[in-house]
Design a protein around this motif. Sequence first.
Motif, PDB file in Angstrom:
ATOM      1  N   LYS A 232      48.488  47.858  28.188  1.00 52.26           N
ATOM      2  CA  LYS A 232      49.606  46.962  28.485  1.00 52.26           C
ATOM      3  C   LYS A 232      50.125  47.170  29.902  1.00 52.26           C
ATOM      4  O   LYS A 232      50.420  46.207  30.627  1.00 52.26           O
ATOM      5  CB  LYS A 232      50.737  47.175  27.483  1.00 52.26           C
ATOM      6  N   GLU A 233      50.221  48.413  30.332  1.00 53.83           N
ATOM      7  CA  GLU A 233      50.802  48.708  31.637  1.00 53.83           C
ATOM      8  C   GLU A 233      49.814  48.567  32.791  1.00 53.83           C
ATOM      9  O   GLU A 233      50.205  48.206  33.905  1.00 53.83           O
ATOM     10  CB  GLU A 233      51.399  50.120  31.630  1.00 53.83           C
ATOM     11  N   TYR A 234      48.541  48.838  32.532  1.00 50.68           N
ATOM     12  CA  TYR A 234      47.621  48.979  33.661  1.00 50.68           C
ATOM     13  C   TYR A 234      46.500  47.948  33.734  1.00 50.68           C
ATOM     14  O   TYR A 234      45.924  47.756  34.813  1.00 50.68           O
ATOM     15  CB  TYR A 234      47.025  50.390  33.672  1.00 50.68           C
ATOM     16  N   LEU A 235      46.166  47.265  32.634  1.00 46.40           N
ATOM     17  CA  LEU A 235      45.100  46.267  32.737  1.00 46.40           C
ATOM     18  C   LEU A 235      45.483  45.112  33.664  1.00 46.40           C
ATOM     19  O   LEU A 235      44.674  44.710  34.519  1.00 46.40           O
ATOM     20  CB  LEU A 235      44.701  45.755  31.353  1.00 46.40           C
ATOM     21  N   PRO A 236      46.694  44.557  33.566  1.00 44.41           N
ATOM     22  CA  PRO A 236      47.048  43.493  34.519  1.00 44.41           C
ATOM     23  C   PRO A 236      46.983  43.957  35.973  1.00 44.41           C
ATOM     24  O   PRO A 236      46.571  43.197  36.859  1.00 44.41           O
ATOM     25  CB  PRO A 236      48.480  43.122  34.108  1.00 44.41           C
ATOM     26  N   ARG A 237      47.360  45.212  36.229  1.00 46.86           N
ATOM     27  CA  ARG A 237      47.290  45.746  37.587  1.00 46.86           C
ATOM     28  C   ARG A 237      45.851  45.860  38.070  1.00 46.86           C
ATOM     29  O   ARG A 237      45.520  45.486  39.203  1.00 46.86           O
ATOM     30  CB  ARG A 237      47.978  47.111  37.652  1.00 46.86           C
ATOM     31  N   ALA A 238      44.978  46.387  37.221  1.00 44.91           N
ATOM     32  CA  ALA A 238      43.573  46.537  37.607  1.00 44.91           C
ATOM     33  C   ALA A 238      42.920  45.180  37.821  1.00 44.91           C
ATOM     34  O   ALA A 238      42.072  45.016  38.710  1.00 44.91           O
ATOM     35  CB  ALA A 238      42.818  47.319  36.531  1.00 44.91           C
ATOM     36  N   TYR A 239      43.334  44.202  37.039  1.00 47.74           N
ATOM     37  CA  TYR A 239      42.798  42.843  37.167  1.00 47.74           C
ATOM     38  C   TYR A 239      43.225  42.196  38.483  1.00 47.74           C
ATOM     39  O   TYR A 239      42.425  41.567  39.168  1.00 47.74           O
ATOM     40  CB  TYR A 239      43.279  42.015  35.978  1.00 47.74           C
ATOM     41  N   LYS A 240      44.479  42.381  38.856  1.00 47.61           N
ATOM     42  CA  LYS A 240      45.010  41.769  40.073  1.00 47.61           C
ATOM     43  C   LYS A 240      44.541  42.480  41.339  1.00 47.61           C
ATOM     44  O   LYS A 240      44.348  41.855  42.377  1.00 47.61           O
ATOM     45  CB  LYS A 240      46.536  41.755  40.027  1.00 47.61           C
ATOM     46  N   ASN A 241      44.369  43.795  41.244  1.00 47.32           N
ATOM     47  CA  ASN A 241      43.988  44.582  42.416  1.00 47.32           C
ATOM     48  C   ASN A 241      42.933  45.596  42.002  1.00 47.32           C
ATOM     49  O   ASN A 241      43.242  46.662  41.484  1.00 47.32           O
ATOM     50  CB  ASN A 241      45.207  45.296  43.004  1.00 47.32           C
ATOM     51  N   GLY A 242      41.676  45.234  42.250  1.00 46.15           N
ATOM     52  CA  GLY A 242      40.574  46.096  41.840  1.00 46.15           C
ATOM     53  C   GLY A 242      40.542  47.439  42.532  1.00 46.15           C
ATOM     54  O   GLY A 242      39.848  48.358  42.088  1.00 46.15           O
ATOM     55  N   ASN A 243      41.302  47.589  43.626  1.00 49.11           N
ATOM     56  CA  ASN A 243      41.329  48.856  44.361  1.00 49.11           C
ATOM     57  C   ASN A 243      42.467  49.774  43.922  1.00 49.11           C
ATOM     58  O   ASN A 243      42.661  50.840  44.511  1.00 49.11           O
ATOM     59  CB  ASN A 243      41.457  48.581  45.859  1.00 49.11           C
ATOM     60  N   ASP A 244      43.218  49.353  42.913  1.00 52.99           N
ATOM     61  CA  ASP A 244      44.323  50.166  42.392  1.00 52.99           C
ATOM     62  C   ASP A 244      43.737  51.315  41.588  1.00 52.99           C
ATOM     63  O   ASP A 244      43.456  51.200  40.394  1.00 52.99           O
ATOM     64  CB  ASP A 244      45.234  49.294  41.532  1.00 52.99           C
ATOM     65  N   ILE A 245      43.529  52.462  42.230  1.00 49.05           N
ATOM     66  CA  ILE A 245      42.817  53.581  41.605  1.00 49.05           C
ATOM     67  C   ILE A 245      43.609  54.171  40.445  1.00 49.05           C
ATOM     68  O   ILE A 245      43.024  54.665  39.470  1.00 49.05           O
ATOM     69  CB  ILE A 245      42.458  54.658  42.655  1.00 49.05           C
ATOM     70  N   GLU A 246      44.933  54.124  40.525  1.00 49.26           N
ATOM     71  CA  GLU A 246      45.735  54.627  39.409  1.00 49.26           C
ATOM     72  C   GLU A 246      45.510  53.759  38.169  1.00 49.26           C
ATOM     73  O   GLU A 246      45.299  54.277  37.064  1.00 49.26           O
ATOM     74  CB  GLU A 246      47.222  54.647  39.768  1.00 49.26           C
ATOM     75  N   ALA A 247      45.539  52.444  38.343  1.00 47.55           N
ATOM     76  CA  ALA A 247      45.310  51.538  37.213  1.00 47.55           C
ATOM     77  C   ALA A 247      43.895  51.697  36.683  1.00 47.55           C
ATOM     78  O   ALA A 247      43.673  51.705  35.463  1.00 47.55           O
ATOM     79  CB  ALA A 247      45.571  50.093  37.641  1.00 47.55           C
ATOM     80  N   ARG A 248      42.936  51.824  37.576  1.00 45.43           N
ATOM     81  CA  ARG A 248      41.547  52.024  37.152  1.00 45.43           C
ATOM     82  C   ARG A 248      41.414  53.303  36.329  1.00 45.43           C
ATOM     83  O   ARG A 248      40.704  53.347  35.319  1.00 45.43           O
ATOM     84  CB  ARG A 248      40.640  52.101  38.380  1.00 45.43           C
ATOM     85  N   ALA A 249      42.087  54.354  36.751  1.00 39.05           N
ATOM     86  CA  ALA A 249      42.005  55.633  36.039  1.00 39.05           C
ATOM     87  C   ALA A 249      42.588  55.519  34.636  1.00 39.05           C
ATOM     88  O   ALA A 249      41.986  55.966  33.652  1.00 39.05           O
ATOM     89  CB  ALA A 249      42.724  56.716  36.839  1.00 39.05           C
ATOM     90  N   HIS A 250      43.762  54.928  34.532  1.00 40.75           N
ATOM     91  CA  HIS A 250      44.386  54.832  33.211  1.00 40.75           C
ATOM     92  C   HIS A 250      43.602  53.910  32.282  1.00 40.75           C
ATOM     93  O   HIS A 250      43.567  54.137  31.060  1.00 40.75           O
ATOM     94  CB  HIS A 250      45.830  54.363  33.360  1.00 40.75           C
ATOM     95  N   MET A 251      42.954  52.889  32.819  1.00 39.45           N
ATOM     96  CA  MET A 251      42.111  52.052  31.981  1.00 39.45           C
ATOM     97  C   MET A 251      40.860  52.807  31.526  1.00 39.45           C
ATOM     98  O   MET A 251      40.368  52.611  30.412  1.00 39.45           O
ATOM     99  CB  MET A 251      41.719  50.768  32.721  1.00 39.45           C
ATOM    100  N   MET A 252      40.357  53.697  32.361  1.00 42.57           N
ATOM    101  CA  MET A 252      39.223  54.517  31.950  1.00 42.57           C
ATOM    102  C   MET A 252      39.626  55.440  30.808  1.00 42.57           C
ATOM    103  O   MET A 252      38.854  55.668  29.861  1.00 42.57           O
ATOM    104  CB  MET A 252      38.701  55.305  33.154  1.00 42.57           C
ATOM    105  N   SER A 253      40.861  55.949  30.863  1.00 47.07           N
ATOM    106  CA  SER A 253      41.368  56.754  29.754  1.00 47.07           C
ATOM    107  C   SER A 253      41.508  55.914  28.492  1.00 47.07           C
ATOM    108  O   SER A 253      41.125  56.344  27.396  1.00 47.07           O
ATOM    109  CB  SER A 253      42.731  57.357  30.111  1.00 47.07           C
ATOM    110  N   ALA A 254      42.054  54.708  28.629  1.00 50.07           N
ATOM    111  CA  ALA A 254      42.244  53.833  27.469  1.00 50.07           C
ATOM    112  C   ALA A 254      40.918  53.515  26.793  1.00 50.07           C
ATOM    113  O   ALA A 254      40.841  53.441  25.556  1.00 50.07           O
ATOM    114  CB  ALA A 254      42.952  52.545  27.891  1.00 50.07           C
ATOM    115  N   ALA A 255      39.870  53.342  27.583  1.00 47.54           N
ATOM    116  CA  ALA A 255      38.559  53.056  27.013  1.00 47.54           C
ATOM    117  C   ALA A 255      38.056  54.225  26.177  1.00 47.54           C
ATOM    118  O   ALA A 255      37.575  54.043  25.051  1.00 47.54           O
ATOM    119  CB  ALA A 255      37.563  52.736  28.127  1.00 47.54           C
ATOM    120  N   ALA A 256      38.176  55.431  26.725  1.00 44.65           N
ATOM    121  CA  ALA A 256      37.740  56.615  25.977  1.00 44.65           C
ATOM    122  C   ALA A 256      38.604  56.825  24.732  1.00 44.65           C
ATOM    123  O   ALA A 256      38.109  57.252  23.682  1.00 44.65           O
ATOM    124  CB  ALA A 256      37.797  57.851  26.881  1.00 44.65           C
ATOM    125  N   MET A 257      39.875  56.508  24.842  1.00 46.43           N
ATOM    126  CA  MET A 257      40.774  56.656  23.699  1.00 46.43           C
ATOM    127  C   MET A 257      40.415  55.683  22.575  1.00 46.43           C
ATOM    128  O   MET A 257      40.448  56.025  21.393  1.00 46.43           O
ATOM    129  CB  MET A 257      42.216  56.455  24.142  1.00 46.43           C
TER     130      MET A 257
END
Length: 387
Positions: A232-257
């Motif tokens: 909820k918090e980070y997918l929209p950010r990663a979608y809008k800005n592919g270089n947002d490394i913080e959002a990318r990291a948290h989405m990688m965690s969400a995938a593993a979770m």
Amino acid sequence: MPSSPTANWNYPTAVRFGAGRIKELPRICNELGFAKPLLVTDPFLAAQAMTQKTVDALRAAGLGIGVFSDVRSNPNDANVEAGLKVLKAGAHDSVIAFGGGSALDAGKVIAFMAGQTRPMWDFEDIGDFWTRADPKGIAPVIAVPTTAGTGSEVGRAGVITQQATHAKKVIFHPGMMPKVTICDPELTVGMPPKITAGTGMDALAHCLEAYCAPSYHPMGDGIAVEGMRLVKEYLPRAYKNGNDIEARAHMMSAAAMGATAFQKGLGAIHALSHPVGALYDTHHGMTNAVFMPYVLVFNRPKIETKIARLAAYLGLTPTFDAFLAWVMELRQALAVPHTLKEFGVDDSKFDLVAAMAPEDPTAGGNPVPVTDTAARALLDKAYRGEV
């Protein structure tokens, strides 16, 4: 600019998490005793600079690295058989599964089949079929995800399409769990928005269906709920800005979770998505995204209280309707097609999909029984857009 979190986890396997940690791959191979690993990836990634850089680093470390990249977006038995031939011809002792869910699944199944004497389908995830395998015949795996969706990097199974039946089947064994997983969010920075959306919605589907599955697993529930908060918090950010490394990291965690949580079960989203993906060759995560609201409403009588509790945790009004509205808004923000028709799926094979869905191994985890009739009704609603 916020940076990527960095950590070492040992749950559910050894995870090396953080930006730049792909550099540790040669050392990890040496620590695990890999001498001649086979890197399994897909044709697109095989041609990318980051993959070639990884292969060069492994070669410079003295490893007898080979590459197999004949993996489809929905991997099938022919891909696994071809990979096995390359594995054996090169006398490879291990596998580096490198890529999205397709490459990770294919790589794990190739490693699993390395020393088996029975056909692959004898190990389908039905009952105790996994006990038929010889655990000594499973080659060790290092998983390196380059997307944030399937969570296959921390899973004990692979989804493979059986060409003869056009059915997606799950091959399972506890020994398929990668020995080490490298989660480097820098590897996902190049994902285009469409793939970011599809893979991210896959992670959400895993968490959501695991949370809704009726079996008792409070640890799975807790992981799933927090995974959905990250989405909820980070997918929209990663979608809008592919270089947002913080959002990318948290989405990688969400995938593993999501993949960790769905040991509890999945449900009708996947039971429908698997045959649609096999028959129409659609992107798995985006197919899940299309089906999500229709299945939510179908399951409402059994999950309304749980979803209201989830909504409260996510900062929404604590009601089922508020959660459903958020899902609809998220889909729209990510350009997810609202209907199967908009998704490019015609209704010519719906009777076949409806017959296949109840047989899918994920169907048993749905809160409401998935029958042929129910599956056909869901398909029709998803085709017409009737939530």
